[in-house]
Design a protein around this motif. Sequence first.
Motif, mmCIF file in Angstrom:
data_model
loop_
_atom_site.group_PDB
_atom_site.id
_atom_site.type_symbol
_atom_site.label_atom_id
_atom_site.label_comp_id
_atom_site.label_asym_id
_atom_site.label_seq_id
_atom_site.Cartn_x
_atom_site.Cartn_y
_atom_site.Cartn_z
ATOM 1 N N TYR A 18 -11.361 2.978 9.121
ATOM 2 C CA TYR A 18 -9.990 3.167 9.273
ATOM 3 C C TYR A 18 -9.215 3.204 10.196
ATOM 4 O O TYR A 18 -7.930 3.024 9.793
ATOM 5 C CB TYR A 18 -10.187 5.314 9.362
ATOM 6 N N TYR A 72 0.823 10.251 4.849
ATOM 7 C CA TYR A 72 0.790 9.357 6.056
ATOM 8 C C TYR A 72 2.932 9.581 6.576
ATOM 9 O O TYR A 72 3.136 9.929 7.353
ATOM 10 C CB TYR A 72 -0.107 8.518 6.711
ATOM 11 N N GLN A 80 -0.887 -8.891 -0.974
ATOM 12 C CA GLN A 80 0.073 -7.872 -0.351
ATOM 13 C C GLN A 80 0.489 -8.677 1.651
ATOM 14 O O GLN A 80 -0.488 -8.988 2.403
ATOM 15 C CB GLN A 80 -0.211 -6.551 -0.036
ATOM 16 N N GLY A 100 -7.463 -0.216 11.318
ATOM 17 C CA GLY A 100 -5.826 -1.445 10.978
ATOM 18 C C GLY A 100 -7.505 -2.742 10.794
ATOM 19 O O GLY A 100 -8.533 -3.367 11.146
ATOM 20 N N VAL A 101 -6.361 -3.692 9.224
ATOM 21 C CA VAL A 101 -7.523 -4.464 8.850
ATOM 22 C C VAL A 101 -7.449 -5.870 9.891
ATOM 23 O O VAL A 101 -8.598 -6.427 9.775
ATOM 24 C CB VAL A 101 -6.500 -5.412 7.336
ATOM 25 N N ASP A 149 -0.966 2.138 -1.614
ATOM 26 C CA ASP A 149 -0.700 0.659 -0.455
ATOM 27 C C ASP A 149 0.330 0.284 -1.197
ATOM 28 O O ASP A 149 0.983 -0.164 -1.723
ATOM 29 C CB ASP A 149 -1.996 -0.241 -1.263
ATOM 30 N N ASN A 193 2.619 -3.220 11.650
ATOM 31 C CA ASN A 193 1.478 -2.805 11.898
ATOM 32 C C ASN A 193 0.977 -3.783 12.764
ATOM 33 O O ASN A 193 0.839 -5.498 13.334
ATOM 34 C CB ASN A 193 0.442 -3.930 10.641
ATOM 35 N N THR A 241 -13.772 -7.427 2.755
ATOM 36 C CA THR A 241 -13.990 -6.624 1.262
ATOM 37 C C THR A 241 -12.549 -6.111 1.494
ATOM 38 O O THR A 241 -10.842 -5.903 2.318
ATOM 39 C CB THR A 241 -13.776 -5.893 0.508
ATOM 40 N N ILE A 242 -11.201 -7.982 0.428
ATOM 41 C CA ILE A 242 -9.489 -7.291 0.268
ATOM 42 C C ILE A 242 -9.143 -6.488 -0.948
ATOM 43 O O ILE A 242 -9.957 -6.661 -1.888
ATOM 44 C CB ILE A 242 -9.117 -8.674 0.177
ATOM 45 N N ASN A 243 -8.621 -5.535 -0.525
ATOM 46 C CA ASN A 243 -8.089 -4.854 -1.742
ATOM 47 C C ASN A 243 -7.073 -5.323 -1.925
ATOM 48 O O ASN A 243 -5.909 -5.682 -1.685
ATOM 49 C CB ASN A 243 -7.750 -3.175 -0.833
ATOM 50 N N PHE A 259 6.848 1.489 14.051
ATOM 51 C CA PHE A 259 5.846 0.275 14.141
ATOM 52 C C PHE A 259 5.307 -0.665 12.790
ATOM 53 O O PHE A 259 5.011 0.517 11.961
ATOM 54 C CB PHE A 259 4.523 1.079 14.960
ATOM 55 N N SER A 274 6.679 5.439 11.891
ATOM 56 C CA SER A 274 6.101 3.907 11.157
ATOM 57 C C SER A 274 6.609 3.094 10.280
ATOM 58 O O SER A 274 7.447 3.933 10.056
ATOM 59 C CB SER A 274 5.034 4.102 10.204
ATOM 60 N N ARG A 301 -5.909 -0.750 -2.692
ATOM 61 C CA ARG A 301 -5.736 1.342 -2.392
ATOM 62 C C ARG A 301 -4.632 2.115 -2.711
ATOM 63 O O ARG A 301 -3.739 1.739 -2.749
ATOM 64 C CB ARG A 301 -6.070 0.675 -1.300
ATOM 65 N N ARG A 330 2.026 -7.979 5.371
ATOM 66 C CA ARG A 330 2.310 -7.278 6.439
ATOM 67 C C ARG A 330 3.019 -8.477 7.419
ATOM 68 O O ARG A 330 2.830 -9.168 7.697
ATOM 69 C CB ARG A 330 1.058 -6.212 6.621
ATOM 70 N N ALA A 351 -3.689 8.061 12.596
ATOM 71 C CA ALA A 351 -3.282 6.728 12.459
ATOM 72 C C ALA A 351 -2.903 6.414 10.512
ATOM 73 O O ALA A 351 -2.565 4.509 11.061
ATOM 74 C CB ALA A 351 -3.365 6.192 12.868
HETATM 75 C C1 UD1 Z 1 -0.786 0.419 9.297
HETATM 76 C C2 UD1 Z 1 -1.778 1.547 10.056
HETATM 77 C C3 UD1 Z 1 -1.028 2.824 9.962
HETATM 78 C C4 UD1 Z 1 1.203 1.872 10.030
HETATM 79 C C5 UD1 Z 1 1.500 1.239 9.315
HETATM 80 C C6 UD1 Z 1 2.982 0.272 9.653
HETATM 81 C C7 UD1 Z 1 -3.887 1.495 10.734
HETATM 82 C C8 UD1 Z 1 -5.143 1.979 10.048
HETATM 83 N N1 UD1 Z 1 -2.540 1.797 10.094
HETATM 84 O O1 UD1 Z 1 -1.181 0.561 7.484
HETATM 85 O O2 UD1 Z 1 -0.817 3.629 11.192
HETATM 86 O O3 UD1 Z 1 1.706 3.358 10.337
HETATM 87 O O4 UD1 Z 1 0.717 0.028 9.432
HETATM 88 O O5 UD1 Z 1 3.404 -0.339 8.843
HETATM 89 O O6 UD1 Z 1 -3.326 0.878 11.503
HETATM 90 N N2 UD1 Z 1 -7.095 -3.872 3.497
HETATM 91 C C9 UD1 Z 1 -7.767 -5.054 3.176
HETATM 92 N N3 UD1 Z 1 -9.845 -4.295 3.473
HETATM 93 C C10 UD1 Z 1 -9.251 -3.918 4.676
HETATM 94 C C11 UD1 Z 1 -8.548 -2.974 5.484
HETATM 95 C C12 UD1 Z 1 -7.218 -2.931 4.597
HETATM 96 O O7 UD1 Z 1 -7.864 -5.733 2.074
HETATM 97 O O8 UD1 Z 1 -10.980 -3.868 4.631
HETATM 98 C C13 UD1 Z 1 -5.375 -4.246 3.190
HETATM 99 C C14 UD1 Z 1 -4.702 -3.229 2.599
HETATM 100 O O9 UD1 Z 1 -5.490 -2.425 1.492
HETATM 101 C C15 UD1 Z 1 -3.157 -2.771 3.350
HETATM 102 C C16 UD1 Z 1 -3.111 -4.434 4.520
HETATM 103 O O10 UD1 Z 1 -4.804 -4.110 4.573
HETATM 104 O O11 UD1 Z 1 -2.927 -3.384 2.065
HETATM 105 C C17 UD1 Z 1 -2.887 -3.500 5.621
HETATM 106 O O12 UD1 Z 1 -4.419 -2.607 6.188
HETATM 107 P P1 UD1 Z 1 -4.369 -1.276 7.145
HETATM 108 O O13 UD1 Z 1 -4.337 -2.583 8.238
HETATM 109 O O14 UD1 Z 1 -4.969 -0.569 6.893
HETATM 110 O O15 UD1 Z 1 -2.453 -1.162 7.289
HETATM 111 P P2 UD1 Z 1 -1.824 0.005 6.385
HETATM 112 O O16 UD1 Z 1 -1.884 0.821 5.735
HETATM 113 O O17 UD1 Z 1 -0.318 -1.400 6.255
#
Ligand code: UD1
Length: 307
Positions: free
Chosen positions: A184, A143, A209, A186-187, A273, A172, A202-204, A170, A119, A270, A211, A76
């Motif tokens: 790996y 992905y 951005q 979700g945020v 992203d 987020n 840590t904010i990327n 889906f 997704s 990222r 969601r 995922a």
């Molecule tokens: C997520 C899902 C993916 C799904 C997609 C649908 C997870 C791991 N991934 O991807 O399966 O298909 O939504 O929209 O659930 N971030 C930070 N700091 C962190 C982690 C993340 O800043 O420590 C940021 C990321 O760079 C990104 C945002 O938070 O901009 C969301 O990241 P993440 O939760 O990994 O989700 P998606 O990449 O959107």
Amino acid sequence: MARYLVTGGCGFIGSHLIERLLAAGHEVRVLDDLSTGKRENLPAGVPVSVGSVADAAAVETAMAGVDGCFHLAAVASVDRSREAWLETHQTNLSGTIAVFDAARRANPRGPVPVVYASSAAVYGDNPEMPLTEDAATRPLSAYGADKLGCELHARVADGVHGVPTTGFRFFNVYGPRQDPKSPYSGVISIFAGRIAKGESITINGDGEQVRDFIFVKDLVRYLSAAMDTPRPGAPVFNICTGRPTSVNRLAEVLAELSGRKLDRRYGPARAGDIRVSIGDPARLVAAFGMTCDTPLEDGLRETLAWL
Ligand code: UD1
Ligand code: NAD
């Protein structure tokens, strides 16, 4: 009462779906390779076959005699699909074809329906907001490309092989049991786990951005409803709220709700992203007559309480 296979059932979303199916009186079995899922996510007594959806024989065996399959097994993480391109493809696309293929022969009465996870990542850098299901698909990651491939093969499953399919894009998803310890994950689970312990996050990139976050218990209602009423033509629906939240705002709300001071650091953006991801739920609501109505703060409170 029906008998269902849930692939990826030991994972975050799968375990919530299984709770719902069991409460409705259905019989459930699971195929999961336990790569990110855990048996402890499931109530005792749910049979789990440990194996990969990329192994056609394992899928065939797990599918024998079921009335339908919920296909949630996947890698995922978008980040993981960048690091392990071919390996994640074998699960995310070949594994899905194995599921559709086995659904043709699962039951002597004929092909059984498959409800599967696509997704919002299929939209990639499409700037039209909110995204309707008719918006152009331009994945930015392996992905997202593989999830789009799943949708194309779902059309083949339906049109060529008579396997009814329903796909859900889906957005987020968050909630209890999303692993806070995995990089790996979700945020929301990563931030919630760290902020609640007073650790830094840590904010990327710049954190602006955006969601569309959906609470897991809202989401699983659509999956079970789709299995109850298979539709022709391999339809695909967004599952989203239509409400945007930036990563910065998310961090602030989590700090407020957990009564902690926010210690945030900014790192590089990222690769691959998506900048803005907001879905239009109109088609979903029209088809299923229900909305994703848990307010973000309520869902976050429930997530923090689970930690
Ligand atoms: C997520 C899902 C993916 C799904 C997609 C649908 C997870 C791991 N991934 O991807 O399966 O298909 O939504 O929209 O659930 N971030 C930070 N700091 C962190 C982690 C993340 O800043 O420590 C940021 C990321 O760079 C990104 C945002 O938070 O901009 C969301 O990241 P993440 O939760 O990994 O989700 P998606 O990449 O959107
Ligand atoms: P998760 O990692 O908690 O669950 C995935 C499950 O699949 C795990 O139990 C894992 O062990 C299993 N799995 C992985 N590879 C496998 C393989 N080769 N064979 C068998 N099992 C395997 O993630 P999740 O968030 O519950 O995701 C469930 C589904 O929803 C996935 O298809 C994912 O792509 C999709 N999705 C999730 C989100 C989100 O925000 N969480 C958004 C869009 C789509």
